[in-house]
Design an enzyme around this catalytic site. Structure first.
Site, short mmCIF file in Angstrom:
data_model
loop_
_atom_site.label_atom_id
_atom_site.label_comp_id
_atom_site.label_asym_id
_atom_site.label_seq_id
_atom_site.Cartn_x
_atom_site.Cartn_y
_atom_site.Cartn_z
N MET A 3 18.65 -0.35 18.94
CA MET A 3 18.44 -1.77 18.68
C MET A 3 19.40 -2.33 17.63
O MET A 3 19.96 -3.41 17.79
CB MET A 3 17.00 -2.03 18.26
CG MET A 3 16.69 -3.51 18.05
SD MET A 3 14.99 -3.82 17.55
CE MET A 3 14.10 -3.38 19.03
N TYR A 43 18.86 9.09 19.86
CA TYR A 43 17.68 9.25 20.70
C TYR A 43 17.94 10.21 21.86
O TYR A 43 19.02 10.19 22.47
CB TYR A 43 17.23 7.90 21.25
CG TYR A 43 16.57 7.01 20.23
CD1 TYR A 43 15.41 7.40 19.57
CD2 TYR A 43 17.10 5.76 19.92
CE1 TYR A 43 14.80 6.58 18.64
CE2 TYR A 43 16.50 4.92 19.00
CZ TYR A 43 15.34 5.33 18.35
OH TYR A 43 14.74 4.53 17.43
N ARG A 47 22.96 -22.39 46.22
CA ARG A 47 22.36 -22.29 44.90
C ARG A 47 21.89 -23.67 44.45
O ARG A 47 20.71 -23.93 44.37
CB ARG A 47 23.35 -21.66 43.91
CG ARG A 47 22.71 -21.22 42.61
CD ARG A 47 23.69 -20.51 41.70
NE ARG A 47 24.77 -21.37 41.25
CZ ARG A 47 25.63 -21.05 40.28
NH1 ARG A 47 25.53 -19.87 39.68
NH2 ARG A 47 26.58 -21.88 39.91
N LYS A 90 28.05 -25.06 28.45
CA LYS A 90 26.66 -24.68 28.63
C LYS A 90 26.36 -23.38 27.87
O LYS A 90 27.28 -22.72 27.38
CB LYS A 90 26.34 -24.51 30.12
CG LYS A 90 27.14 -23.42 30.81
CD LYS A 90 26.84 -23.35 32.29
CE LYS A 90 27.65 -22.23 32.94
NZ LYS A 90 27.35 -22.07 34.38
#
Length: 344
Positions: free
Chosen positions: A290, A242, A128, A33
């Site tokens: 990022m 930053y 679940r 998956k």
């Protein structure tokens, strides 16, 4: 090239599958998956099929359709989410086996696809997916009359071998399936390692195939080499990144590498993380941004062309610890910008 290179060892995945199959001594499926835990479900499943795997599990029908294209006819592809509204065409067209989770799904399946194979998922305490004991008791005779191919449940605490929930769920599973002549499955990777009482007729390892805990003996599967874009000397008192998050206490050399949280390197790992250059650990400094991470390379005799975040010295679970998460999240977050190289 400024993008990082992610090496994926398909033969290591197959070796881990064979090792878990040897432990279980029953049919061993493979969970692929989330696009094979981020490593390409098609490639992973094709290689595992060559190694002997004949059953695969995905999360949703859409994943099953993609996987069927890669595998072709033959192997069984089961869908954990069962038969959702709108899934009938995909289930039929790709010959998928939904794991039915509720009365509603059972009715939907037999009405839309009478005679089509399905399995059953029972809730033994995780709350679940699957039918709870009362629902299962009401549906049992009707469901069994439709000839399900598998009955499964899922352990909540299998990565903690001594947790009492494991035995409680196993006992509940026994009670809910007593007297049935249908293949049963309770164990994923952690359950496989709990011992024969949890193996039943089929185990379905996932994260252990990809080198993750709790399968500590797994062969490493992924290596991530990240190029250095630039280095600079930083004087005492100067800051990096930053929010001035790191300040030089001594004259320092800082390398900026080409990956960040857009590439799945979770921001929360921050300056708790380290990379390796020719086997030497070097610390991340400042904030993960990022596209970039800064690393203190002052201790190195020279700055390498690239540094390694994942590899022989540091597993996905080590990196997960830096970020306060789990190896699953690291694997499935590995970004699309990487140059992916597959080894067989």
């Amino acid at each position: 090239m400024s993008t990082a290179t992610l090496h994926i060892d398909l033969e290591a995945i197959a070796t881990n599958w064979r090792s878990l199959a040897s432990i279980a001594q029953v049919e061993t499926a493979a969970v692929v998956k989330a696009n094979g835990y981020g490593l390409d479900a098609g490639r992973v499943a094709q290689h595992l099929a060559k190694a002997g795997a004949r059953q695969f599990f995905v999360a949703v029908a859409e994943e099953g359709v993609i996987l069927r294209r890669a595998l072709g006819a033959g192997p069984t592809i089961s869908v954990f989410s069962g038969h959702m509204a709108g899934d009938a065409e995909a289930i039929k067209g790709a010959n998928l086996t939904p794991m039915i989770n509720s009365v509603d799904q059972m009715l939907r399946h037999v009405e839309a696809l009478p005679g089509h194979p399905f399995g059953l998922q029972l809730d033994t305490g995780m709350n679940r997916l699957g039918m709870e004991p009362a629902e299962w008791s009401a549906l049992r005779d009707i469901a069994l009359a439709q000839n399900p191919t598998l009955i499964m449940s899922h352990l909540a605490c299998a990565d903690m071998p001594d947790h009492p929930m494991n035995e409680a769920q196993r006992t509940q599973f026994e009670n809910m399936t007593q007297g049935l002549d249908i293949p049963r499955s309770l164990a994923a990777t952690g359950g496989t390692l709990l011992g024969a009482d949890y193996h039943y007729d089929l185990v379905r390892p996932g994260v252990g195939l990809y080198g993750g805990l709790p399968f500590a003996e797994a062969r490493p599967v992924v290596t991530l080499d990240i190029p250095v874009i630039q280095t600079r000397d930083v004087a005492v008192g100067e800051t990096v990144g930053y929010a001035n998050a790191w300040r030089a206490q001594i004259p320092s050399k800082v390398a900026t590498i080409s990956a960040g949280y857009a590439d799945g390197l979770i921001r929360a790992m921050g300056d708790k993380a380290q990379l390796f250059a020719d086997g030497v650990a070097v610390p991340v400094i400042g904030r993960v941004s990022m596209d970039l991470i800064t690393v203190d390379v002052t201790a190195l005799p020279s700055t390498p062309a690239s540094m390694q975040l994942l590899g022989p010295e540091q597993t996905v679970d080590d990196v997960a610890d830096f970020a306060g998460t789990i190896g699953y999240e690291i694997l499935t977050s590995l970004g699309g910008r990487y140059n992916r190289v597959y080894h067989i």
